[in-house]
Scaffold this motif. Sequence first.
Motif, PDB file in Angstrom:
ATOM      1  N   ASP A 257       0.795  -1.470   0.050  1.00 35.45           N
ATOM      2  CA  ASP A 257       0.055  -0.049   0.012  1.00 35.45           C
ATOM      3  C   ASP A 257       0.787   1.183  -0.064  1.00 35.45           C
ATOM      4  OD1 ASP A 257      -2.268  -1.796   0.696  1.00 35.45           O
ATOM      5  OD2 ASP A 257      -1.182  -1.986   2.591  1.00 35.45           O
ATOM      6  N   LEU A 258       1.960   1.286   0.344  1.00 31.95           N
ATOM      7  CA  LEU A 258       3.004   2.318   0.478  1.00 31.95           C
ATOM      8  C   LEU A 258       4.444   1.751   0.246  1.00 31.95           C
ATOM      9  CD1 LEU A 258       3.700   5.240   1.452  1.00 31.95           C
ATOM     10  CD2 LEU A 258       3.842   4.223   3.578  1.00 31.95           C
ATOM     11  N   VAL A 259       5.357   2.507  -0.534  1.00 28.80           N
ATOM     12  CA  VAL A 259       6.597   2.259  -0.802  1.00 28.80           C
ATOM     13  C   VAL A 259       7.556   3.353  -0.003  1.00 28.80           C
ATOM     14  CG1 VAL A 259       8.382   1.964  -2.374  1.00 28.80           C
ATOM     15  CG2 VAL A 259       6.090   1.213  -3.007  1.00 28.80           C
ATOM     16  N   LEU A 260       8.365   2.686   0.975  1.00 31.08           N
ATOM     17  CA  LEU A 260       9.455   3.881   1.587  1.00 31.08           C
ATOM     18  C   LEU A 260      10.436   3.502   1.187  1.00 31.08           C
ATOM     19  CD1 LEU A 260       8.183   3.667   5.505  1.00 31.08           C
ATOM     20  CD2 LEU A 260       7.436   5.066   3.732  1.00 31.08           C
ATOM     21  N   VAL A 261      11.614   4.499   0.809  1.00 30.70           N
ATOM     22  CA  VAL A 261      12.964   4.290   0.200  1.00 30.70           C
ATOM     23  C   VAL A 261      13.742   4.798   1.208  1.00 30.70           C
ATOM     24  CG1 VAL A 261      14.332   4.690  -1.728  1.00 30.70           C
ATOM     25  CG2 VAL A 261      12.011   4.379  -2.157  1.00 30.70           C
ATOM     26  N   CYS A 262      14.758   3.876   1.637  1.00 27.85           N
ATOM     27  CA  CYS A 262      15.861   4.434   2.688  1.00 27.85           C
ATOM     28  C   CYS A 262      16.826   5.021   1.316  1.00 27.85           C
ATOM     29  CB  CYS A 262      16.591   3.152   3.182  1.00 27.85           C
ATOM     30  SG  CYS A 262      15.648   2.979   4.711  1.00 27.85           S
ATOM     31  N   ALA A 263      16.759   6.276   1.191  1.00 21.70           N
ATOM     32  CA  ALA A 263      17.341   6.826  -0.058  1.00 21.70           C
ATOM     33  C   ALA A 263      18.670   7.094   0.426  1.00 21.70           C
ATOM     34  CB  ALA A 263      16.506   7.703  -0.754  1.00 21.70           C
ATOM     35  N   GLY A 264      19.630   6.208   0.292  1.00 26.15           N
ATOM     36  CA  GLY A 264      21.134   6.652   0.548  1.00 26.15           C
ATOM     37  C   GLY A 264      21.577   6.503  -0.940  1.00 26.15           C
ATOM     38  N   PHE A 265      22.452   7.518  -1.034  1.00 23.66           N
ATOM     39  CA  PHE A 265      23.357   7.981  -2.433  1.00 23.66           C
ATOM     40  C   PHE A 265      24.932   7.313  -2.163  1.00 23.66           C
ATOM     41  CE2 PHE A 265      19.508   9.077  -4.368  1.00 23.66           C
ATOM     42  CZ  PHE A 265      18.753   9.786  -3.499  1.00 23.66           C
ATOM     43  N   ASP A 266      25.397   6.822  -1.365  1.00 25.27           N
ATOM     44  CA  ASP A 266      26.406   6.195  -1.007  1.00 25.27           C
ATOM     45  C   ASP A 266      26.786   5.130  -2.027  1.00 25.27           C
ATOM     46  OD1 ASP A 266      26.186   5.239   2.435  1.00 25.27           O
ATOM     47  OD2 ASP A 266      25.167   4.591   0.406  1.00 25.27           O
ATOM     48  N   SER A 267      25.713   4.587  -2.670  1.00 24.48           N
ATOM     49  CA  SER A 267      25.744   3.517  -3.743  1.00 24.48           C
ATOM     50  C   SER A 267      26.353   4.320  -5.034  1.00 24.48           C
ATOM     51  CB  SER A 267      24.394   2.947  -3.591  1.00 24.48           C
ATOM     52  OG  SER A 267      23.432   3.765  -3.525  1.00 24.48           O
ATOM     53  N   ALA A 268      26.205   5.511  -5.098  1.00 22.73           N
ATOM     54  CA  ALA A 268      26.621   6.101  -6.552  1.00 22.73           C
ATOM     55  C   ALA A 268      28.187   6.155  -6.554  1.00 22.73           C
ATOM     56  CB  ALA A 268      26.181   7.508  -6.532  1.00 22.73           C
ATOM     57  N   LEU A 293       3.991   1.176  -8.276  1.00 24.73           N
ATOM     58  CA  LEU A 293       3.816   0.388  -7.103  1.00 24.73           C
ATOM     59  C   LEU A 293       2.735   1.287  -6.295  1.00 24.73           C
ATOM     60  CD1 LEU A 293       7.174  -1.471  -6.125  1.00 24.73           C
ATOM     61  CD2 LEU A 293       5.067  -2.800  -6.760  1.00 24.73           C
ATOM     62  N   ALA A 294       1.726   0.654  -5.450  1.00 26.46           N
ATOM     63  CA  ALA A 294       1.063   1.355  -4.295  1.00 26.46           C
ATOM     64  C   ALA A 294       0.477   2.630  -4.980  1.00 26.46           C
ATOM     65  CB  ALA A 294       2.109   1.621  -3.180  1.00 26.46           C
ATOM     66  N   GLY A 295      -0.065   2.552  -6.170  1.00 28.40           N
ATOM     67  CA  GLY A 295      -0.567   3.639  -6.819  1.00 28.40           C
ATOM     68  C   GLY A 295       0.115   4.922  -6.828  1.00 28.40           C
ATOM     69  N   GLY A 296       1.472   4.614  -6.814  1.00 31.80           N
ATOM     70  CA  GLY A 296       2.391   5.632  -6.764  1.00 31.80           C
ATOM     71  C   GLY A 296       2.730   6.387  -5.568  1.00 31.80           C
ATOM     72  N   LYS A 297       2.283   5.915  -4.348  1.00 32.17           N
ATOM     73  CA  LYS A 297       2.405   6.320  -2.951  1.00 32.17           C
ATOM     74  C   LYS A 297       3.835   5.866  -2.808  1.00 32.17           C
ATOM     75  CE  LYS A 297      -1.148   4.862  -0.948  1.00 32.17           C
ATOM     76  NZ  LYS A 297      -1.658   4.146  -1.976  1.00 32.17           N
ATOM     77  N   LEU A 298       4.836   6.908  -2.890  1.00 35.23           N
ATOM     78  CA  LEU A 298       6.316   6.727  -2.587  1.00 35.23           C
ATOM     79  C   LEU A 298       6.761   7.718  -1.642  1.00 35.23           C
ATOM     80  CD1 LEU A 298       8.848   5.298  -5.160  1.00 35.23           C
ATOM     81  CD2 LEU A 298       9.508   7.009  -3.649  1.00 35.23           C
ATOM     82  N   CYS A 299       7.531   7.286  -0.576  1.00 31.10           N
ATOM     83  CA  CYS A 299       8.320   8.352   0.182  1.00 31.10           C
ATOM     84  C   CYS A 299       9.709   7.900   0.192  1.00 31.10           C
ATOM     85  CB  CYS A 299       7.727   8.228   1.552  1.00 31.10           C
ATOM     86  SG  CYS A 299       6.076   8.414   1.842  1.00 31.10           S
ATOM     87  N   ALA A 300      10.460   8.782  -0.208  1.00 31.37           N
ATOM     88  CA  ALA A 300      12.145   8.761   0.032  1.00 31.37           C
ATOM     89  C   ALA A 300      12.662   9.400   1.105  1.00 31.37           C
ATOM     90  CB  ALA A 300      12.612   9.098  -1.529  1.00 31.37           C
ATOM     91  N   VAL A 301      13.259   9.025   1.800  1.00 31.53           N
ATOM     92  CA  VAL A 301      13.911   9.537   3.062  1.00 31.53           C
ATOM     93  C   VAL A 301      15.378   9.345   2.841  1.00 31.53           C
ATOM     94  CG1 VAL A 301      14.223   9.563   5.505  1.00 31.53           C
ATOM     95  CG2 VAL A 301      12.047   8.991   4.359  1.00 31.53           C
ATOM     96  N   LEU A 302      16.404  10.462   2.963  1.00 31.59           N
ATOM     97  CA  LEU A 302      17.658  10.531   2.762  1.00 31.59           C
ATOM     98  C   LEU A 302      18.368   9.534   4.050  1.00 31.59           C
ATOM     99  CD1 LEU A 302      20.234  11.602   1.163  1.00 31.59           C
ATOM    100  CD2 LEU A 302      20.343  13.341   2.624  1.00 31.59           C
ATOM    101  N   GLU A 303      19.322   8.652   3.194  1.00 25.73           N
ATOM    102  CA  GLU A 303      20.083   7.985   4.310  1.00 25.73           C
ATOM    103  C   GLU A 303      21.446   8.596   4.252  1.00 25.73           C
ATOM    104  OE1 GLU A 303      19.032   6.127   6.838  1.00 25.73           O
ATOM    105  OE2 GLU A 303      17.165   5.312   6.136  1.00 25.73           O
ATOM    106  N   GLY A 304      22.494   7.692   3.601  1.00 25.81           N
ATOM    107  CA  GLY A 304      23.628   8.211   3.211  1.00 25.81           C
ATOM    108  C   GLY A 304      24.149   8.877   2.206  1.00 25.81           C
TER     109      GLY A 304
END
Length: 668
Positions: A257-268, A293-304
Motif C-alpha cells: 500500500d506504500l513504498v518507503l525508500v531508504c534513499a542513501g546515495f553512497d551507492s553512487a 507500485l502502491a498507486g504511486g505512493k512513494l516516500c524517499a527519505v535520505l540516508e547516506g
Amino acid sequence: TMGTALIYDEEMTKYKLLWVDPACKIEVPERLSVSYEALVRTGLSDRCVSVPPREASDAEILLVHSEEYLEGVKKTPHMTLEDLKEFTLQYGDVYFHPNIYHCAKLAAGSALQLVDSVMTGKVRNGMALVRPPGHHSMRSAASGFCVFNNVAIAARYAKQKHGAERVLIVDWDIHHGQGVQYCFEDDPSVLYFSWHRYERQKFWPNLRESDYDSVGKGSGAGFNVNVPWNEVGMENSDYLSVFCHVLLPVAYEFCPDLVLVCAGFDSAIGDPEGEMCATPDIFAHLTHLLMNLAGGKLCAVLEGGYNLTSLAQSVCQTVQTLLGDPLPQLANLRSPCESALESLQCVRSVQRRYWSILKHAADSATTDVSTKLIKLAKAEEEKAETAEDERSQEEKVWPEPAERLRPPVCSVSVLPDDAACPDGLKRLVSSKDLGPLLVSRIRNRSMEDAGDADGVATFSRLYTLIEKMRTNEIGNGVALVPDVAAAVECVVQDLGSDLVSRVLVVCVGKEELNYATADGKMLVVQISGEDKEEQKGKYYIPVCLKKGCGDTVGFIQAVFGLLLPLGYEYDPGLVLLVRMPGSGVGDCMWQQLIGLLKGFAKGHTLVLMQTNDGACMGPTASALLGHPAPPLQELLTPLPDDGGALERMRERLQADWKMLQTTVSSGN
Ligand SMILES: CC(O)(O)NCCCCN
Ligand SMILES: [Zn+2]
C-alpha cells in the motif's frame, strides 16, 4: 493525485562532529545543504510542494526504540563534551552533539510528515532531506551516524495511523540497514529489501546476518531480502539486474500500500564508502521502477551519501523523476559482472521458496555456487592486494547527468474524425506531406482500395508524431487505426526506420507479425497466448503465456524477467507499443506496462490500437499522461503458472542478451 512533497529544514544542518573520529568525519552538515541547494539551483524545489518538518513525539519514537534508549538520548543536549564522548563510546561509528537529539526528532518527524502528505493524498509522492540518517539505528542503540530509525518509525506509523497493511521498504543505500532488518524480520506486513557492500562480511557493519540467507524469521520468513555486493565497482547494469530479477517481481507480488525508500546515495560513483561505479542517473530509473507500485505512493527519505557532487546529482535525479519528468537514456549498459550474478543467483535461490513469482528460479545448489564462491574469493584476494592502493587514490570522474527536458506537449492522439479525444490528450491534426514515394508504398502495403485517403492521412499524422517525438516536441502518443497489424508494419518499415535508429516494438496479442529485421534496427518482443515456433533470431522474441495475456503473474514475469532487461540493453530511440485486438490483457496490467515502458527512449512511446478496441483509450491516456497505474491485486493469489517456460526462454536468450542473466556462467 499529483504533486511531489519536499521536506527540508536547515536546522538539520546544525550539528557536526566535535572531536577527531576518522570513521565519522564524512558525515558533515554540507551533505544536506548541497543537496537542497542543488534542488534550488535546478528549479526542482520550486516545483515541489514544500512541507515543513516537525519533531517526532516520544510515542512515535517509541514505535521502534526502547524507553531506556530514548531517555539516554534525551540527556545528550545538556552533556559536556566529555560526557558526549563517553555516551558515544557505547555505540559504533556514530557521534553525538548537543543539537543532534533535536535534529534526530526532526529527521524522524520529517519522514512522518511525508507519510501523512502521501497517505492523505495531499501529494502523490515526496522526498525528505534529513540528517541524521536512520537505517542503522536499533531499538536501543545508535549506529552508523544514525540516532532514530526514521524509515522504520515511518513504516510503523503508516500502519498504525493510516491503516497501511503492507509496506515495502527499499534500501538502496550502500550499507545494510540492520536496524530496519531487526525491526521487521518477523513481520510479514513489512517487506525489507536492501543491497549493500558486503565483501563476504569484510565490510562494515560486518554482520553475518547481512548475507542473502537472512530471509526473515517465523511468519516474517521471505519478507527480508538481502543482496550482498561482494565486490566494489558495481555498475548501472548490476543495479538494474537486481531490480528486474529480484526486487520488482517480489514487490509486485507483495502488492504494497506504500513504498518507503531508504534513499542513501553512497551507492553512487565517487562515494568513498561505497566505491561503486553506478552513475547518478541510475536513481532516476530506480525511482521510476518503483513508482507504479502502491498507486504511486512513494516516500524517499535520505540516508547516506558522502561525495557531495554525486550526492547532489543523485538527489536531483530522484526528485526530478518523482515530479514525472522524462527519464534519461542509460547509455552503454553491459553485462552484470560475475560477482553480481553470483549474488543474484544466491538471492533468487533462497527467495524462490517464499515468492511464487520466483518459483522457477535456478536453485543454486544445482550449479554448486559454493565452489565458485571459493574460486572467486581466491581470485579477488590476489586482485584486492594489488588494486587496494591504486583504487583508494584514484579520483573518480563521471559525466554530468544529461538534461531531462519536458516536451511542450506531453501526450497526443491520432484518431478517426468521429472518435472522441480523451481528456488531457491533444489531438494531432497537422500532418506531414509524405511525398509520392511513401504514399504509394503505404497504399500498396496496407490499403486494400488504394483510394483510402483516410489511411494516408493517418500515416502522415503518425509520421508527424514520430518526428515530433524525435525532436522532443511531443512526449508520447496513442493512435487508433483501422488495421493495427498493417499499421505496425508501415510504421516500422517506412516511417520509423529513417527517423530513429532503434525501435523497440512491444506487441501484446497474437497477431502474426511477419517482419523481423536481423539488422537490429528493430527489436520485437511479442507477448501472447500463442505458442509460436522458435523465435526468428536475436531481434524477434515471441513470449508465450500459456494462459494468455490475462495471466497477470505470467505477464509480470515476462515484463521483469525479459522485456525490461531486453529494453535496457537494447536502449531504443522509440518504443512502439501495439495492442492487438483480443489480446485479453487487463486494463491495470496495460497501464502498468505503459508506465514501465516510459523508462525507455526518454518516454517516447507510441501506442497503436485498433479503432474497435478503443474501449481502453481511457486507461491508456491516463497512463500516457503519467498517472500512476492502479495496483495489480491479482498477484496476491497467483495461479499455478508455467513460469518454467519463461526461465527456459531466458536461459536460451541470455547468450545474445546479457541483461537476461541471473546465474553465474556455468562455463568458467
Ligand atoms: C547512513 C549510512 O548507511 O550511510 N551510514 C554509514 C555508516 C558507515 C560507518 N562505517
Ligand atoms: Zn550508507
